[in-house]
Enzyme design. Structure first.
Site, mmCIF file in Angstrom:
data_model
loop_
_atom_site.group_PDB
_atom_site.id
_atom_site.type_symbol
_atom_site.label_atom_id
_atom_site.label_comp_id
_atom_site.label_asym_id
_atom_site.label_seq_id
_atom_site.Cartn_x
_atom_site.Cartn_y
_atom_site.Cartn_z
ATOM 1 N N TYR A 159 -4.246 -32.984 32.722
ATOM 2 C CA TYR A 159 -3.417 -34.123 33.101
ATOM 3 C C TYR A 159 -2.039 -33.952 32.489
ATOM 4 C CZ TYR A 159 -1.711 -38.964 33.350
ATOM 5 O OH TYR A 159 -0.961 -40.096 33.581
ATOM 6 N N ASP A 260 1.522 -28.397 27.305
ATOM 7 C CA ASP A 260 1.580 -29.859 27.282
ATOM 8 C C ASP A 260 0.845 -30.321 26.027
ATOM 9 O OD1 ASP A 260 1.198 -32.580 27.575
ATOM 10 O OD2 ASP A 260 0.806 -32.487 29.725
ATOM 11 N N LYS A 288 3.014 -39.212 22.091
ATOM 12 C CA LYS A 288 1.881 -39.803 21.385
ATOM 13 C C LYS A 288 2.098 -39.923 19.878
ATOM 14 C CE LYS A 288 -0.867 -39.920 25.136
ATOM 15 N NZ LYS A 288 -1.343 -41.137 25.788
#
Length: 448
Positions: A159, A260, A288
């Site tokens: 994702y 990522d 994050k």
């Protein structure tokens, strides 16, 4: 020793409105009148009433009905230092009084970029955004602009944000996904452009031969983008030699390697998964855990590649880029992680592994076929008879209905995890909270 689970209040209703609804139900009714679906992100959808939080501190949060939860979601990963970390709260409070948005440069952004360049192996230059999807979008644009090529290799189960160019084959229906060796690009939603997947090459994860074959078939591949630790699908680790092999192939063919690290960055090691596994990409995206819960992301990479932004060849803009309040939070968070790395990371790793070992033991006691995989600061529980989960297809064969039931049982007794079975640890989780969690998990696994 903490009290046994039976002595703790379950997440039953403790507060209600005038018609007998719980406060959460009343809040959800109110939200559905004015918010599409009653939630502000599809990740928060629920078959019943979603969790409504009143406040949080450290490794715990309290819902609007007064129920205490030990939290292993941590805002989907950002709160590595725990909720409402004092150093972050103080930094944000100071900055708010100095201004919230400048549309100009300020010294904090250089300070944060310097820290990232010290901590992250690939980072020689940095650009900031607000959320992970933006940073990924910038990385893909930069790869195409820098190489002059158009194709992007993306792996099934990975994702990379919810924007159109990459919202394919995340958790596709296997009936639509085609052959495992040559997956079809399956859109993640209606509304994607009809030709949106034309420049994507979808490959199985952890299959190095598939990457080599793709490059043999095309000389128009700009980049390979991947989660080096596949956190969004089973917290799957790369097989030995896999990342090293992709690094060699991309270098040989003049393509870029993009990691990522929106989830893994600063969480699994000070320098992210690239430090943990010893493989340095050309570009990496972060978010994050880098700002203690404030919304900020970063695109970092080699000077050779990033200078394509420096000279204006590839555009990169944004009103809220290097937002002063977010930069204050990032500076405080990264300072803590950099300066106390030798203490913080071994401790969070040890507690994570203690929790993982305890969950495995409880599952064995109760005959539940459960895999527990991950590096410690983040890990996955899967209900499956399979000996290992190594890619999306093996993850999709896990008993996700049973995992959803386990999530429900844990939540009812005061343990909050990501519904698909992902667990995040913070520096604030204590030994007592781990023990309490294992007691509750033992009861939940017995019921399962």
């Amino acid at each position: 020793m903490t009290s046994p689970p039976s002595a703790r209040p379950a997440r039953s209703v403790r507060g209600s409105d005038s018609v007998g609804h719980s406060r959460a139900e009343a809040a959800y009714d109110r939200a559905r009148r004015v918010i599409a679906g009653g939630v502000s992100s599809d990740a928060r959808r629920s078959t019943g009433t979603p969790l409504f939080v009143d406040h949080a501190a450290g490794a715990e949060l309290w819902d609007v009905d007064g129920n205490r939860l030990i939290d292993y979601v941590l805002g989907q990963g950002p709160n590595l230092l725990g909720h409402a970390a004092p150093i972050v709260a103080e930094a944000v409070s100071r900055q708010v009084t100095r201004g919230v948005a400048y549309a100009a440069q300020h010294e904090l952004e250089a300070a944060v970029a310097e820290r990232i360049c010290r901590m992250v192996p690939c980072a020689e230059l940095v650009r900031f955004n607000s959320v992970g999807s933006e940073a990924v979008h910038g990385a893909i644009r930069l790869a195409r602009g820098h190489t002059g090529k158009s194709k992007i290799i993306k792996f099934e189960g990975n994702y990379h944000g919810w924007l159109d160019p990459v919202l394919y084959s995340v958790h596709p229906d296997l009936a639509l996904a085609g052959d495992a060796a040559h997956p079809a690009a399956v859109g993640g939603t209606l509304g994607l452009p009809s030709a949106g997947a034309a420049d994507l090459i979808i490959l199985p994860y952890n299959d190095l031969a598939a990457v080599a074959d793709a490059f043999a078939d095309s000389d128009d591949i700009a980049a390979v983008i991947m989660e080096p630790l596949l956190c969004n699908t089973g917290c799957i680790a790369p097989l030995p030699g896999y990342l090293e092999g992709i690094r060699e192939i991309t270098s040989r063919h003049g393509a870029l390697l993009i990691f990522d690290e929106i989830i893994s960055g600063f969480r699994v090691a000070p320098g992210g998964a690239q430090q943990l596994y010893g493989v340095t990409p050309d570009l990496a995206t972060f978010g994050k855990a880098m700002a203690g819960g404030m919304q900020v992301s970063a695109l970092a990479g080699s000077r050779r590649v990033m200078d394509t932004i420096s000279d204006g060849t590839v555009a990169h803009a944004g009103t809220f880029n290097s937002h002063p309040v977010a930069m204050a939070a990032a500076d405080a968070t990264l300072a803590q992680l950099e300066e106390q790395a030798d203490v913080l990371y071994p401790a969070i790793d040890e507690r994570g592994r203690t929790l993982m070992d305890g969950l495995r033991a409880a599952a064995r006691r109760h005959g539940v076929p459960m895999l527990v995989d991950g590096p410690g600061p983040v890990f996955q529980t899967c209900i499956t008879d399979q000996p290992a989960v190594t890619d999306y297809r093996t993850f999709a064969r896990c008993d996700r209905a049973a995992m959803a039931r386990l999530h429900e049982l844990l939540l009812t007794d005061g343990i909050n995890i990501v519904p698909r079975g992902l667990w995040f640890l913070s520096t604030e989780h204590t030994t007592a909270q781990i023990e309490e969690t294992l007691q509750i998990a033992d009861t939940a696994l017995a019921a399962l």
